[in-house]
Scaffold this motif. Structure first.
Motif, mmCIF file in Angstrom:
data_model
loop_
_atom_site.group_PDB
_atom_site.id
_atom_site.type_symbol
_atom_site.label_atom_id
_atom_site.label_comp_id
_atom_site.label_asym_id
_atom_site.label_seq_id
_atom_site.Cartn_x
_atom_site.Cartn_y
_atom_site.Cartn_z
ATOM 1 N N GLU A 1 -3.541 4.650 0.248
ATOM 2 C CA GLU A 1 -4.287 5.026 1.450
ATOM 3 C C GLU A 1 -4.229 6.553 1.475
ATOM 4 O OE1 GLU A 1 -3.315 2.998 5.244
ATOM 5 O OE2 GLU A 1 -3.113 5.045 6.034
ATOM 6 N N ILE B 1 1.027 5.003 1.230
ATOM 7 C CA ILE B 1 0.362 5.947 2.117
ATOM 8 C C ILE B 1 0.555 7.332 1.499
ATOM 9 C CG2 ILE B 1 0.132 6.752 4.490
ATOM 10 C CD1 ILE B 1 -0.101 3.607 4.001
ATOM 11 N N LYS C 1 0.860 -1.177 0.000
ATOM 12 C CA LYS C 1 0.000 0.000 0.000
ATOM 13 C C LYS C 1 0.892 1.221 0.000
ATOM 14 C CE LYS C 1 -4.205 -0.057 0.995
ATOM 15 N NZ LYS C 1 -5.382 -0.107 0.129
#
Length: 196
Positions: free
Chosen positions: A133, A102, A100
């Motif tokens: 995210e 960020i 992921k």
């Protein structure tokens, strides 16, 4: 206040190469061609204060502060489509093996997952949106985006009072600057926390 605390909490996370904190922002740079006053042999070159405007380029800064890494990408415009391409580049070229990304960015109207859906087919847009995210700085608080610090360093170190005629020339200058800072692993020394 909640968005500020959210971003500050993100900055307190320990370094994780599988979930890097990446800040993205952009600025513009006017492209200017010099005009020169002809001179004869043995005479010093003369530069006229008059110049030729050669358009504007947009400089995207993709910064991973904890790793001391940054990339610059120059585009001809600052649209939702440009931002979507920057996100795809960040996901698929810069960070293809992460779980992921960020993402910290400001509240510019193009800085959203909606830009992905304007640029790509729904399946591709969803794939990319899920790679990130999303964390937004508060309105009037874009200074909390560490990419702005990198843009400020970039401006002071190599763009201030410099006439750059073309996007190609700008790319060469930015590439050299990024490589030098990445080699030195120049990070951002961030001390502001939620408790402060």
């Amino acid at each position: 206040m909640a968005k500020m605390e959210d971003v500050l909490d993100v900055y307190q996370r320990p370094y994780d190469p599988l979930c890097p904190v990446v800040c993205i922002d952009e600025t513009s740079k006017q492209l200017i061609k010099e005009t020169r006053i002809p001179c004869g042999p043995g005479q010093p070159e003369k530069v006229d204060s008059v110049y030729i405007r050669n358009g504007v380029a947009d400089v995207f800064m993709i910064s991973e502060p904890l790793a001391g890494r940054r990339e610059t990408v120059v585009t001809k415009s600052r649209t939702a489509l440009d931002f979507a391409e920057i996100l795809r580049y960040t996901s698929d070229i810069l960070y293809p093996r992460t779980e992921k990304i960020i993402l910290v960015t400001d509240n510019l109207n193009t800085h959203s997952a909606a830009s992905l859906y304007k640029a790509f087919e729904p399946e591709e847009a969803r794939r990319l949106a899920e790679r990130f995210e999303w964390h937004y700085t508060p309105k009037h608080g874009s200074w909390l985006d560490m990419a702005e610090i990198e843009l400020s360093a970039l401006t002071v170190q190599c763009l201030l009072n410099v006439r750059i005629p073309t996007i190609e020339d700008l790319n060469k200058i930015l590439s050299a600057w990024s490589q030098k800072r990445n080699f030195a692993q120049k990070g951002v020394s961030w001390h502001f926390t939620t408790d402060d």
